[in-house]
Design a protein around this motif. Structure first.
Motif, PDB file in Angstrom:
ATOM      1  N   GLN A 123     -41.389 122.285 -37.345  1.00  0.00           N
ATOM      2  CA  GLN A 123     -41.223 122.985 -36.079  1.00  0.00           C
ATOM      3  C   GLN A 123     -40.621 122.072 -35.018  1.00  0.00           C
ATOM      4  OE1 GLN A 123     -44.826 124.730 -34.551  1.00  0.00           O
ATOM      5  NE2 GLN A 123     -43.963 125.067 -32.509  1.00  0.00           N
ATOM      6  N   ARG A 124     -41.164 120.862 -34.888  1.00  0.00           N
ATOM      7  CA  ARG A 124     -40.679 119.930 -33.865  1.00  0.00           C
ATOM      8  C   ARG A 124     -39.221 119.552 -34.131  1.00  0.00           C
ATOM      9  NH1 ARG A 124     -44.303 117.045 -30.508  1.00  0.00           N
ATOM     10  NH2 ARG A 124     -46.024 118.448 -30.051  1.00  0.00           N
ATOM     11  N   LEU A 125     -38.910 119.232 -35.385  1.00  0.00           N
ATOM     12  CA  LEU A 125     -37.541 118.820 -35.707  1.00  0.00           C
ATOM     13  C   LEU A 125     -36.556 119.964 -35.511  1.00  0.00           C
ATOM     14  CD1 LEU A 125     -38.292 116.702 -38.898  1.00  0.00           C
ATOM     15  CD2 LEU A 125     -37.352 115.830 -36.751  1.00  0.00           C
ATOM     16  N   GLY A 126     -37.001 121.189 -35.834  1.00  0.00           N
ATOM     17  CA  GLY A 126     -36.137 122.340 -35.590  1.00  0.00           C
ATOM     18  C   GLY A 126     -35.837 122.513 -34.113  1.00  0.00           C
ATOM     19  N   GLU A 127     -36.865 122.334 -33.287  1.00  0.00           N
ATOM     20  CA  GLU A 127     -36.676 122.429 -31.838  1.00  0.00           C
ATOM     21  C   GLU A 127     -35.735 121.330 -31.333  1.00  0.00           C
ATOM     22  OE1 GLU A 127     -40.655 122.111 -30.482  1.00  0.00           O
ATOM     23  OE2 GLU A 127     -41.203 124.191 -30.972  1.00  0.00           O
ATOM     24  N   LEU A 128     -35.912 120.119 -31.857  1.00  0.00           N
ATOM     25  CA  LEU A 128     -35.051 119.012 -31.448  1.00  0.00           C
ATOM     26  C   LEU A 128     -33.606 119.259 -31.877  1.00  0.00           C
ATOM     27  CD1 LEU A 128     -37.389 115.983 -32.272  1.00  0.00           C
ATOM     28  CD2 LEU A 128     -36.584 116.652 -29.999  1.00  0.00           C
ATOM     29  N   GLN A 129     -33.433 119.765 -33.088  1.00  0.00           N
ATOM     30  CA  GLN A 129     -32.075 120.035 -33.564  1.00  0.00           C
ATOM     31  C   GLN A 129     -31.384 121.079 -32.680  1.00  0.00           C
ATOM     32  OE1 GLN A 129     -31.402 122.254 -37.269  1.00  0.00           O
ATOM     33  NE2 GLN A 129     -30.211 120.498 -37.997  1.00  0.00           N
ATOM     34  N   GLU A 130     -32.105 122.144 -32.369  1.00  0.00           N
ATOM     35  CA  GLU A 130     -31.532 123.183 -31.499  1.00  0.00           C
ATOM     36  C   GLU A 130     -31.189 122.612 -30.124  1.00  0.00           C
ATOM     37  OE1 GLU A 130     -34.197 126.435 -31.300  1.00  0.00           O
ATOM     38  OE2 GLU A 130     -34.060 126.947 -33.428  1.00  0.00           O
ATOM     39  N   LYS A 131     -32.064 121.757 -29.604  1.00  0.00           N
ATOM     40  CA  LYS A 131     -31.840 121.161 -28.286  1.00  0.00           C
ATOM     41  C   LYS A 131     -30.586 120.292 -28.272  1.00  0.00           C
ATOM     42  CE  LYS A 131     -33.960 117.709 -25.202  1.00  0.00           C
ATOM     43  NZ  LYS A 131     -35.166 116.854 -24.991  1.00  0.00           N
ATOM     44  N   TYR A 132     -30.440 119.466 -29.298  1.00  0.00           N
ATOM     45  CA  TYR A 132     -29.323 118.522 -29.306  1.00  0.00           C
ATOM     46  C   TYR A 132     -27.993 119.193 -29.646  1.00  0.00           C
ATOM     47  CZ  TYR A 132     -32.003 114.292 -28.447  1.00  0.00           C
ATOM     48  OH  TYR A 132     -32.749 113.316 -27.856  1.00  0.00           O
ATOM     49  N   VAL A 133     -28.027 120.230 -30.463  1.00  0.00           N
ATOM     50  CA  VAL A 133     -26.793 120.930 -30.804  1.00  0.00           C
ATOM     51  C   VAL A 133     -26.139 121.526 -29.561  1.00  0.00           C
ATOM     52  CG1 VAL A 133     -25.927 123.031 -31.926  1.00  0.00           C
ATOM     53  CG2 VAL A 133     -27.283 121.395 -33.223  1.00  0.00           C
ATOM     54  N   GLU A 134     -26.935 121.873 -28.552  1.00  0.00           N
ATOM     55  CA  GLU A 134     -26.414 122.496 -27.338  1.00  0.00           C
ATOM     56  C   GLU A 134     -25.974 121.489 -26.280  1.00  0.00           C
ATOM     57  OE1 GLU A 134     -29.506 125.026 -26.055  1.00  0.00           O
ATOM     58  OE2 GLU A 134     -29.292 126.481 -27.692  1.00  0.00           O
ATOM     59  N   MET A 135     -26.193 120.182 -26.534  1.00  0.00           N
ATOM     60  CA  MET A 135     -25.781 119.178 -25.560  1.00  0.00           C
ATOM     61  C   MET A 135     -24.258 119.080 -25.507  1.00  0.00           C
ATOM     62  SD  MET A 135     -28.543 116.098 -26.094  1.00  0.00           S
ATOM     63  CE  MET A 135     -30.251 116.303 -25.588  1.00  0.00           C
ATOM     64  N   PRO A 136     -23.686 118.957 -24.305  1.00  0.00           N
ATOM     65  CA  PRO A 136     -22.223 118.933 -24.168  1.00  0.00           C
ATOM     66  C   PRO A 136     -21.550 117.873 -25.044  1.00  0.00           C
ATOM     67  CG  PRO A 136     -23.260 119.158 -22.026  1.00  0.00           C
ATOM     68  CD  PRO A 136     -24.364 118.931 -22.995  1.00  0.00           C
ATOM     69  N   SER A 137     -22.135 116.676 -25.121  1.00  0.00           N
ATOM     70  CA  SER A 137     -21.502 115.621 -25.916  1.00  0.00           C
ATOM     71  C   SER A 137     -21.478 115.990 -27.388  1.00  0.00           C
ATOM     72  CB  SER A 137     -22.267 114.307 -25.733  1.00  0.00           C
ATOM     73  OG  SER A 137     -23.616 114.440 -26.143  1.00  0.00           O
ATOM     74  N   VAL A 138     -22.521 116.670 -27.858  1.00  0.00           N
ATOM     75  CA  VAL A 138     -22.576 117.071 -29.259  1.00  0.00           C
ATOM     76  C   VAL A 138     -21.618 118.226 -29.519  1.00  0.00           C
ATOM     77  CG1 VAL A 138     -24.071 117.988 -31.075  1.00  0.00           C
ATOM     78  CG2 VAL A 138     -24.942 116.270 -29.492  1.00  0.00           C
ATOM     79  N   VAL A 139     -21.550 119.180 -28.589  1.00  0.00           N
ATOM     80  CA  VAL A 139     -20.619 120.302 -28.734  1.00  0.00           C
ATOM     81  C   VAL A 139     -19.189 119.783 -28.834  1.00  0.00           C
ATOM     82  CG1 VAL A 139     -19.656 122.336 -27.585  1.00  0.00           C
ATOM     83  CG2 VAL A 139     -22.137 121.949 -27.571  1.00  0.00           C
ATOM     84  N   GLU A 140     -18.842 118.828 -27.986  1.00  0.00           N
ATOM     85  CA  GLU A 140     -17.497 118.258 -28.005  1.00  0.00           C
ATOM     86  C   GLU A 140     -17.239 117.515 -29.315  1.00  0.00           C
ATOM     87  OE1 GLU A 140     -13.714 117.398 -27.074  1.00  0.00           O
ATOM     88  OE2 GLU A 140     -15.075 118.739 -25.979  1.00  0.00           O
ATOM     89  N   TYR A 141     -18.243 116.795 -29.792  1.00  0.00           N
ATOM     90  CA  TYR A 141     -18.104 116.045 -31.048  1.00  0.00           C
ATOM     91  C   TYR A 141     -17.877 116.997 -32.219  1.00  0.00           C
ATOM     92  CZ  TYR A 141     -19.592 113.257 -35.088  1.00  0.00           C
ATOM     93  OH  TYR A 141     -19.660 112.636 -36.315  1.00  0.00           O
ATOM     94  N   LEU A 142     -18.650 118.086 -32.268  1.00  0.00           N
ATOM     95  CA  LEU A 142     -18.502 119.045 -33.354  1.00  0.00           C
ATOM     96  C   LEU A 142     -17.155 119.754 -33.288  1.00  0.00           C
ATOM     97  CD1 LEU A 142     -22.105 120.591 -33.390  1.00  0.00           C
ATOM     98  CD2 LEU A 142     -21.143 118.902 -34.966  1.00  0.00           C
ATOM     99  N   ARG A 143     -16.670 120.013 -32.068  1.00  0.00           N
ATOM    100  CA  ARG A 143     -15.358 120.649 -31.917  1.00  0.00           C
ATOM    101  C   ARG A 143     -14.257 119.717 -32.430  1.00  0.00           C
ATOM    102  NH1 ARG A 143     -15.331 121.308 -26.803  1.00  0.00           N
ATOM    103  NH2 ARG A 143     -16.191 123.420 -26.798  1.00  0.00           N
ATOM    104  N   ALA A 144     -14.385 118.434 -32.104  1.00  0.00           N
ATOM    105  CA  ALA A 144     -13.388 117.470 -32.570  1.00  0.00           C
ATOM    106  C   ALA A 144     -13.399 117.353 -34.093  1.00  0.00           C
ATOM    107  CB  ALA A 144     -13.659 116.102 -31.940  1.00  0.00           C
ATOM    108  N   MET A 145     -14.582 117.404 -34.684  1.00  0.00           N
ATOM    109  CA  MET A 145     -14.680 117.355 -36.142  1.00  0.00           C
ATOM    110  C   MET A 145     -13.990 118.553 -36.778  1.00  0.00           C
ATOM    111  SD  MET A 145     -18.467 115.954 -37.140  1.00  0.00           S
ATOM    112  CE  MET A 145     -18.081 116.288 -38.870  1.00  0.00           C
TER     113      MET A 145
END
Length: 590
Positions: A562-584
């Motif tokens: 549960q905790r890791l799922g919440e953390l994953q959802e939180k970080y996936v929505e961070m602007p730096s991560v969104v930009e990184y995934l878009r670049a990939m």
């Protein structure tokens, strides 16, 4: 369980050799108040009268001369002129040759020698010496092998750890998915190899062929007794904060670390201890004159537990009230149930220090495994190959081998890095104490600092600027991260540099994603086991311990999922991560 005759021989032996324990006694410890996984605890220590224990109060004292260690075993083999001592000497000389890899000279790592010497002596004393039937038959010279028989005779004849489960028992089946299944298989295979290599020299312990002294079950018993009862004096400050100083430890054991301590090792474990063991320095002669009746020389004591070591049940004034007949406990430390089960054979329901361990998920190891699988698939093609196709496949094989080789070098460097930080390549996931979770804890409390360091180390690569910065041959390895040296080489400095990475959120997302996969896989392993079957009373206790282990692990993993799922959802929505995934996605033409 030792017989009453064994205990009756042991008590006079303790008294004759300077042990003092006026307010306690020892007897079988079986309590219906505990869970089935904790009921049968062997011999325990009990109060003989009501006690009010104040800080530093001592309830038992054992002279250091009764500590059995490798140096004592060597002295027994060389100082005594008995035939038995000569047999022990010849056996130990052969064992040393084996431990040196067949060479006549060379150093043996001290932990290996200390443990092996004690294992050999336990076998020797248990099965190759004539048992005394009366205290008057026990020699008073500690260098005489028979001096130690009253102690060896009270050691348990059967043990409850997984290595002693019947091979086809439900308890062994229930180990699957706990992580102890691989530890069980590995340890059993290791002991078989070791026994086979030492067998020619174990045969020297007896005057005549003695199957009980040389069979594998006896060797396994001696190893189990060692690990379940040994006390490491050099780790005392770490194990029991405030217990003693290094100086007093050195006075007692000299160069030895591992000791078997009679009487003290009867103490069972609790996370709410009343007692702790303490190594006391010799009493100066001036003090001795003022304190008649106290023991001269170094000694190991049972003292009132200090505040800060578990929950001591002490009052506001630090006093611990004990009723007559009450069992007294020490703590074996903040151990998870996996360790308690594997070493001692019991589990604590609701263990506040429980955790689930995973091998460090080094990304390079996964890359090497993927390359090997790909190479295997390509190598199974059908039909004849043209010459240029064969050359192309050879190039592919070479590239795969090079990738696997470089990946394994990176894994080796990472293991070296963790070792420099006093960490094993293990990630422990725990259930956080909700009221103690730090707001700055990026893992929401499921990873201790060491586990977080190991997890970061597992997912960081050379592309992140992580790796060795020396030539790989330096005596003191040097590492860097993000273009900065990790200096000083500490966990704290490493975490500072991770936090300073411009893509730290992406690194953390890697950690949460990898751990989510591991947790989900382990949870699947823990479900669906058939727990039905016929068992005798002892097997029921063994199964109960493993079931407590499994239940605790499942709760930890469910919470972590549960905790890791919440953390994953939180970080996936961070602007730096969104930009990184878009670049990939752009890089892969998606």
């Amino acid at each position: 369980m030792p017989t009453q005759a064994d205990l009756d021989l042991f008590a006079p032996w303790l008294a004759a050799n300077g042990c003092v324990y006026d307010s306690i006694t020892f007897k079988p410890s079986v309590s219906s108040e505990h869970s089935p996984a904790e009921q049968d605890r062997g011999i325990g220590i009990f109060a003989t009268k009501p006690l009010t224990l104040r800080p530093e109060d001592t309830v038992a004292s054992v002279p250091a001369s009764l500590c059995l260690n490798a140096s004592k075993v060597a002295a027994i083999a060389t100082a005594s002129e008995t035939d038995a001592a000569e047999r022990l000497k010849r056996c130990l000389e052969g064992v040393k040759t084996v431990l040196r890899g067949g060479k006549a000279g060379g150093d043996i790592p001290k932990p290996i020698w200390e443990r092996t010497a004690l294992v050999v002596f336990l076998i020797f004393a248990r099965h190759c010496l004539e048992d005394p039937t009366h205290p008057s038959q026990v020699p008073m010279d500690p260098t005489d092998p028979s001096f130690w028989l009253p102690y060896v005779r009270v050691l348990p004849t059967s043990l409850s750890a997984p290595l002693f489960y019947p091979p086809d028992s439900l308890a062994v089946e229930l180990l699957m998915g706990t992580g102890l299944d691989t530890a069980y298989t590995s340890k059993l295979a290791k002991l078989h190899r070791e026994h086979e290599s030492l067998l020619p020299y174990l045969r020297l312990l007896s005057e005549t062929p003695n199957a009980s002294a040389t069979d594998f079950e006896t060797f396994k018993w001696a190893d189990g007794v060692f690990w379940s009862r040994v006390i490491s004096f050099k780790s005392i400050d770490e194990a029991m904060p405030g217990t003693t100083s290094k100086h007093s430890v050195d006075v007692v054991h000299g160069d030895d670390d591992f000791h078997l301590v009679p009487l003290i090792d009867f103490c069972n474990h609790s996370f709410s201890p009343q007692l702790r063991w303490h190594v006391a320095s010799p009493i100066p002669s001036s003090t001795m004159r003022r304190a008649p009746g106290k023991l001269s020389g170094s000694r190991i004591e049972l003292r009132a537990a200090l505040s800060g070591i578990g929950e001591t049940n002490s009052g506001e004034d630090g006093e611990i009230k004990v009723e007559a007949g009450q069992e007294l406990f020490i703590t074996y430390g903040e151990k998870p149930n996996s360790e308690l089960v594997f070493v001692h054979g019991f589990a604590v329901d609701g263990n506040p220090f429980d955790s689930v361990s995973f091998p460090a998920p080094f990304v390079e190891a996964q890359m090497a495994a993927a390359a090997e699988q790909e190479d295997t698939r390509e190598g199974h093609g059908d039909g004849p190959r043209k010459q240029d196709e064969g050359e192309e496949e050879e190039d592919t094989d070479s590239a795969a081998a090079e990738l696997a080789g470089s990946a394994m070098l990176a894994v080796r460097d990472k293991i070296t890095f963790l070792s420099c930080l006093n960490l094993r390549p293990i990630v422990d996931i725990r259930t956080p104490h909700l009221d103690a979770v730090d707001d700055n804890d990026v893992s929401s409390g499921i990873l201790a600092q060491g586990a977080l360091v190991t997890a970061y180390c597992s997912v960081l690569t050379a592309e992140d600027g992580f790796g060795r910065t020396d030539d790989g041959l330096a005596t003191t390895p040097e590492f860097g991260l993000g273009g900065q040296p990790i200096r000083p080489l500490t966990q704290e400095r490493f975490l500072e540099l991770v936090d300073a990475l411009p893509h730290v959120e992406i690194v953390r997302l890697r950690v949460w994603t990898v751990l989510l996969e591991l947790v989900g896989y382990r949870m699947a392993e823990l479900t669906g086991r058939d727990e039905d079957g016929e068992e005798d009373a002892k097997e029921e206790l063994q199964s109960a311990a493993v079931q407590v282990l499994r239940g605790g692990q499942y709760e930890i993993l469910a919470h972590a999922l549960q905790r890791l799922g919440e953390l994953q959802e939180k970080y996936v929505e961070m602007p730096s991560v969104v930009e990184y995934l878009r670049a990939m996605q752009e890089d892969f033409g998606m």
